[in-house]
Design a protein around this motif. Structure first.
Motif: not given
Length: 211
Positions: A197-211
């Protein structure tokens, strides 16, 4: 594909990593099963090539020639484990897939036999470079198996486009491995659920978007 296969066949193989058939395959299976049992029972530093050969019912010369060292045995075992692991889930949602991933990691680490094997290999990787490379290869294979789940989730709009699947999947399993290998805390189903759940929430916030 045929060219790639021929090129791979022409390269020198790492100890024990050939894909044999017939009797040779049975020998490899027996040796790897004996290696897994020995790791689960006594850990990496007690791994003895002669005892592995005896346990597998294989000649010592064969074991030394094909695997050369205990690290060769561990490397081939990890390679085999990666290939034999369960395929990635396809639940229809990224949330469901990540929960399945977390639960698979939790179930593996809490299994009495496999948990002991991973504890032994992780300890060996901390002080042996060859074991570290073998363990990294295992996780590369497993992460690659699950990356399509993240791509499908991004295509469905569940996470932003450009989300790095490997980083997201690492964020799912990292809290579980921390409890397993560092703090030795209990790994419950609730822990796995929170990690996903925490990993998905971070992903939805763009934390893991490649720059």
């Amino acid at each position: 594909m045929e060219l790639e296969t021929r090129l791979n066949e022409s390269r020198p193989a790492s100890p024990g990593t050939l894909r044999p058939g017939g009797r040779t395959a049975k020998v490899r299976r027996a040796v790897l099963d004996a290696t897994l049992d020995a790791l689960a029972k006594s850990g990496f530093h007690a791994l003895n090539m002669d005892r592995i050969a005896a346990s597998a019912g294989v000649g010592k010369t064969t074991v030394y020639r094909r695997w050369t060292s205990p690290t060769g045995l561990v490397g081939d075992l990890l390679h085999d484990m990666a290939e034999q692991s369960l395929p990635a889930a396809d639940t229809g949602t990224l949330a469901g897939d990540l929960r399945a991933n977390a639960e698979l990691v939790r179930a593996t680490l809490t299994d009495p036999r496999m948990g002991a094997v991973f504890r032994a290999v992780i300890a060996a990787a901390a002080c042996d470079e060859e074991c570290a490379r073998a363990l990294a290869g295992f996780y590369r294979t497993r992460l690659a198996e699950w990356t399509p789940a993240v791509a499908k989730g991004a295509a469905r709009g569940e996470v932003p486009a450009g989300t790095d699947p490997v980083e997201l999947l690492r964020a799912v399993s990292a809290p579980l491995y921390y409890r397993f290998a560092v703090t030795h805390e209990e790994l419950t189903a609730d822990v796995a659920e929170r990690a996903a759940t925490a990993a998905l929430a971070a992903a939805r916030d763009g934390v893991f978007v490649r720059e």
